[in-house]
Design a protein around this motif. Structure first.
Motif, short mmCIF file in Angstrom:
data_model
loop_
_atom_site.label_atom_id
_atom_site.label_comp_id
_atom_site.label_asym_id
_atom_site.label_seq_id
_atom_site.Cartn_x
_atom_site.Cartn_y
_atom_site.Cartn_z
N UNK A 289 2.06 5.90 -4.63
CA UNK A 289 2.61 6.64 -3.49
C UNK A 289 3.23 5.73 -2.43
N UNK A 290 2.78 4.50 -2.31
CA UNK A 290 3.30 3.59 -1.30
C UNK A 290 4.03 2.44 -2.01
N UNK A 291 5.31 2.31 -1.72
CA UNK A 291 6.17 1.37 -2.43
C UNK A 291 6.80 0.38 -1.46
N UNK B 175 11.68 -1.21 7.31
CA UNK B 175 11.48 0.18 7.75
C UNK B 175 11.50 1.13 6.53
N UNK B 176 11.03 2.36 6.68
CA UNK B 176 10.40 2.93 7.88
C UNK B 176 8.95 2.47 8.07
N UNK B 177 8.36 1.83 7.06
CA UNK B 177 7.04 1.25 7.17
C UNK B 177 7.12 -0.24 6.86
N UNK B 178 6.11 -0.98 7.32
CA UNK B 178 5.93 -2.35 6.85
C UNK B 178 4.77 -2.34 5.87
N UNK B 179 4.61 -3.42 5.12
CA UNK B 179 3.47 -3.48 4.21
C UNK B 179 2.14 -3.48 4.97
N UNK B 180 2.15 -4.09 6.14
CA UNK B 180 0.93 -4.09 6.96
C UNK B 180 0.52 -2.67 7.30
N UNK B 181 1.49 -1.82 7.62
CA UNK B 181 1.18 -0.43 7.93
C UNK B 181 0.54 0.26 6.73
N UNK B 182 1.04 -0.03 5.54
CA UNK B 182 0.49 0.59 4.33
C UNK B 182 -0.98 0.22 4.16
N UNK B 183 -1.32 -1.05 4.39
CA UNK B 183 -2.69 -1.48 4.20
C UNK B 183 -3.61 -0.93 5.28
N UNK B 184 -3.04 -0.52 6.40
CA UNK B 184 -3.85 0.03 7.49
C UNK B 184 -4.00 1.55 7.40
N UNK B 185 -3.28 2.18 6.49
CA UNK B 185 -3.36 3.64 6.34
C UNK B 185 -4.68 4.06 5.71
N UNK C 95 8.60 -9.00 5.73
CA UNK C 95 8.24 -7.88 4.87
C UNK C 95 6.87 -7.32 5.25
N UNK C 96 5.97 -8.20 5.62
CA UNK C 96 4.62 -7.79 5.99
C UNK C 96 4.59 -7.02 7.31
N UNK C 97 5.30 -7.55 8.32
CA UNK C 97 5.19 -6.92 9.64
C UNK C 97 6.44 -7.17 10.48
#
Length: 211
Positions: free
Chosen positions: A48-50, A201-211, A192-194
């Motif tokens: 779901x998160x790419x 955008x619209x997300x960073x990888x850091x955001x994905x790991x914090x979800x 790419x991380x943050x």
């Protein structure tokens, strides 16, 4: 994804100068079609998160500039060459289409979220304005031969190919004809991380790991 595909198109035996616009359009459709198929296959398995990066500045690669220099009337006079136009155009058009494709998939696939890193702009900036990012050399590779060290001869070939190797790769943006140095990749990975929303955008990888 896609960089090697477009480099093959521009540097193969059927040089881009003799390939029609229609062929390029269909070729890009094939690349993006394969890209879409793999995304959907992973999605069907539960993904779901790419995280993605777009195609880099192909015309700024030492390999591209070296090939162009070899066809110039005065191949030794290459100091003003920054990036080669044709590969750059292919990368830009692909990246526009990729951005639209991901937005479309986000409306079609429930729960699909993506992070898209602007690899093209980030690497091009470091190539053209290397000193602003802590590098001494941006337009030539640390290891290789020929103009811009842009021949893929780094490491030698059966001990017969002559090549040069810089003493401090961390001062260079490019390690060889087509690959950035570890120092460059560290900066790009941090983005790419943050990175800022205008880069990742619209997300960073850091955001994905914090979800």
């Amino acid at each position: 994804m896609g960089g090697n595909d477009y480099m093959a198109l521009t540097s193969g035996p059927n040089q881009s100068s003799v390939i029609t616009s229609e062929y390029k359009r269909k070729y890009m459709g094939m690349v993006l079609g394969n890209f879409t198929s793999v995304i959907k296959a992973v999605y069907d398995k539960g993904g779901r998160k790419f995280g993605f990066q777009n195609v880099g500045p192909l015309g700024c690669m030492p390999a591209s500039k070296s090939m162009a220099a070899s066809t110039m009337p005065t191949p030794g006079n290459t100091t003003e060459v920054n990036c080669i136009k044709e590969p750059q155009i292919l990368a830009k058009v692909h990246n526009i289409a990729l951005s639209k494709l991901l937005k479309k998939l986000a409306t079609q696939l429930p729960g699909f979220k993506y992070s898209l890193f602007d690899y093209y702009t980030s690497l091009a900036q470091r190539t053209l304005y290397s000193s602003k990012f802590g590098f001494k050399v941006g337009k030539s590779a640390c290891c290789g031969s020929g103009a811009y060290n842009g021949n893929f001869s780094c490491g030698g070939k059966n001990g017969t190919v002559i090549y040069t190797l810089c003493s401090n790769p961390s001062e260079y943006v490019w390690f060889d004809a087509g690959h950035p140095t570890e120092s460059t990749n560290k900066q790009l990975a941090d983005l790419l991380w943050n990175g800022h929303p205008n880069v990742t955008a619209p997300y960073t990888l850091k955001m994905f790991f914090e979800m």
